[in-house]
Design a protein around this motif. Sequence first.
Motif, PDB file in Angstrom:
ATOM      1  N   ARG A  15      56.477   6.397  19.461  1.00  0.00           N
ATOM      2  CA  ARG A  15      55.265   5.945  20.161  1.00  0.00           C
ATOM      3  C   ARG A  15      54.102   5.859  19.179  1.00  0.00           C
ATOM      4  NH1 ARG A  15      51.898  10.081  18.859  1.00  0.00           N
ATOM      5  NH2 ARG A  15      52.244  12.049  19.922  1.00  0.00           N
ATOM      6  N   ALA A  38      49.956   6.091  19.526  1.00  0.00           N
ATOM      7  CA  ALA A  38      49.085   6.611  20.590  1.00  0.00           C
ATOM      8  C   ALA A  38      47.611   6.615  20.194  1.00  0.00           C
ATOM      9  CB  ALA A  38      49.547   8.026  20.961  1.00  0.00           C
ATOM     10  N   PRO A  39      47.011   5.432  20.064  1.00  0.00           N
ATOM     11  CA  PRO A  39      45.610   5.393  19.631  1.00  0.00           C
ATOM     12  C   PRO A  39      44.638   5.703  20.771  1.00  0.00           C
ATOM     13  CG  PRO A  39      46.394   3.176  20.055  1.00  0.00           C
ATOM     14  CD  PRO A  39      47.571   4.093  20.306  1.00  0.00           C
ATOM     15  N   SER A  40      43.428   6.097  20.393  1.00  0.00           N
ATOM     16  CA  SER A  40      42.342   6.282  21.360  1.00  0.00           C
ATOM     17  C   SER A  40      41.426   5.066  21.266  1.00  0.00           C
ATOM     18  CB  SER A  40      41.536   7.535  21.023  1.00  0.00           C
ATOM     19  OG  SER A  40      42.323   8.671  21.239  1.00  0.00           O
ATOM     20  N   GLU A  69      45.289   6.671  24.595  1.00  0.00           N
ATOM     21  CA  GLU A  69      44.798   8.036  24.824  1.00  0.00           C
ATOM     22  C   GLU A  69      43.302   7.978  25.138  1.00  0.00           C
ATOM     23  OE1 GLU A  69      46.499  10.884  22.011  1.00  0.00           O
ATOM     24  OE2 GLU A  69      48.324  10.585  23.188  1.00  0.00           O
ATOM     25  N   TYR A  92      43.239  16.889  24.686  1.00  0.00           N
ATOM     26  CA  TYR A  92      44.200  16.177  23.827  1.00  0.00           C
ATOM     27  C   TYR A  92      45.552  16.904  23.802  1.00  0.00           C
ATOM     28  CZ  TYR A  92      46.782  15.336  19.556  1.00  0.00           C
ATOM     29  OH  TYR A  92      47.805  15.113  18.679  1.00  0.00           O
ATOM     30  N   VAL A 140      48.984  15.151  25.395  1.00  0.00           N
ATOM     31  CA  VAL A 140      49.955  14.615  24.437  1.00  0.00           C
ATOM     32  C   VAL A 140      51.336  15.238  24.682  1.00  0.00           C
ATOM     33  CG1 VAL A 140      49.793  16.148  22.418  1.00  0.00           C
ATOM     34  CG2 VAL A 140      49.828  13.728  22.069  1.00  0.00           C
ATOM     35  N   ARG A 181      53.055  10.565  13.181  1.00  0.00           N
ATOM     36  CA  ARG A 181      51.591  10.489  13.235  1.00  0.00           C
ATOM     37  C   ARG A 181      51.011  11.055  11.946  1.00  0.00           C
ATOM     38  NH1 ARG A 181      51.022  15.163  17.904  1.00  0.00           N
ATOM     39  NH2 ARG A 181      51.826  16.877  16.646  1.00  0.00           N
ATOM     40  N   LEU A 190      47.240  15.843  11.895  1.00  0.00           N
ATOM     41  CA  LEU A 190      47.669  16.510  13.136  1.00  0.00           C
ATOM     42  C   LEU A 190      48.822  17.490  12.897  1.00  0.00           C
ATOM     43  CD1 LEU A 190      47.327  13.440  15.517  1.00  0.00           C
ATOM     44  CD2 LEU A 190      45.907  15.492  15.485  1.00  0.00           C
TER      45      LEU A 190
END
Length: 288
Positions: free
Chosen positions: A7, A9-11, A43, A200, A204, A218, A222
Amino acid sequence: MSPPVFRFAPSPNGYLHLGHAFSALLNADLARQSRGRLLLRIEDIDRARCKPEYEQAITEDLAWLGVTWEQPVRRQSEHFDAYREALGKLQALDLIYPSFESRGEIAQMVADRGDDWPRDPDGAPVYPGSRDSLSEGVRRARMDAGEPYALRLDMRKAVKLAGPLTWREAGRDAPEGVIAARPDAWGDVILARKDMPTSYHLSVVVDDALQGVTHVVRGEDLFWSTSVHRLLQTLLGLPQPTYRHHRLITDSAGRKLSKSTQSTALRTLRADGATPADIRRMIGLPEP
Ligand code: GLU
């Protein structure tokens, strides 16, 4: 065996830059090479900072790069119920508690503790309070009076319940193998913010499980968040994906890219005539 699930998963709180391009293309390349699936997750729990026009720009920029993903796209703001349910499970285990302090009050508490107060892996001071700071009765009275509160994880109790944890790290750019998780280094993390019913970390973990994600690829910023994610997965009885934390793309001064810098935004580069192949070259990814 079912295919691996990746995946991106950008904001949607700004335009995608070269760092996002690296992450998205790496996920897409790995999914293709392993005959896996690629999901896109938006996100957007931070309703104040996320904007529909940025989400629109994300899908345009990804399509321009040649990234394709499965439908439907999961938008976190549409799934607050799922996060509430997870919080309910943690509550039933007596692992969360409300905390009422403002940012300013927390900063003051930290200052009162002195210079060597511990910091979390992101460099922020660990929350200096604890669930014992207030009696159960006082907490209940303040909640009943309608005071805003965040929900925090009682880290000591959670770690004790979960026992020692590890994760599988497949990163080429990070230590390989099995990593010992250190969730306690984060202190009593927030699981639901005052202004939103989640955080977050919680969203997630819930989403990776609900979407059947098997490979989380990612940025290495993180890396240590994974400690908290493994703890929550264990407490909530969720499966553990394999992790791969990749290098970060930096500017010429070696700084992490920011959404506020125009010059590395994909739309700026595209407007200046760059092609998707140029972007791959700029971030050091081989042609697919
Ligand atoms: N939404 C996060 C970000 O844009 C990524 C979360 C993740 O990949 O776990 O930095």
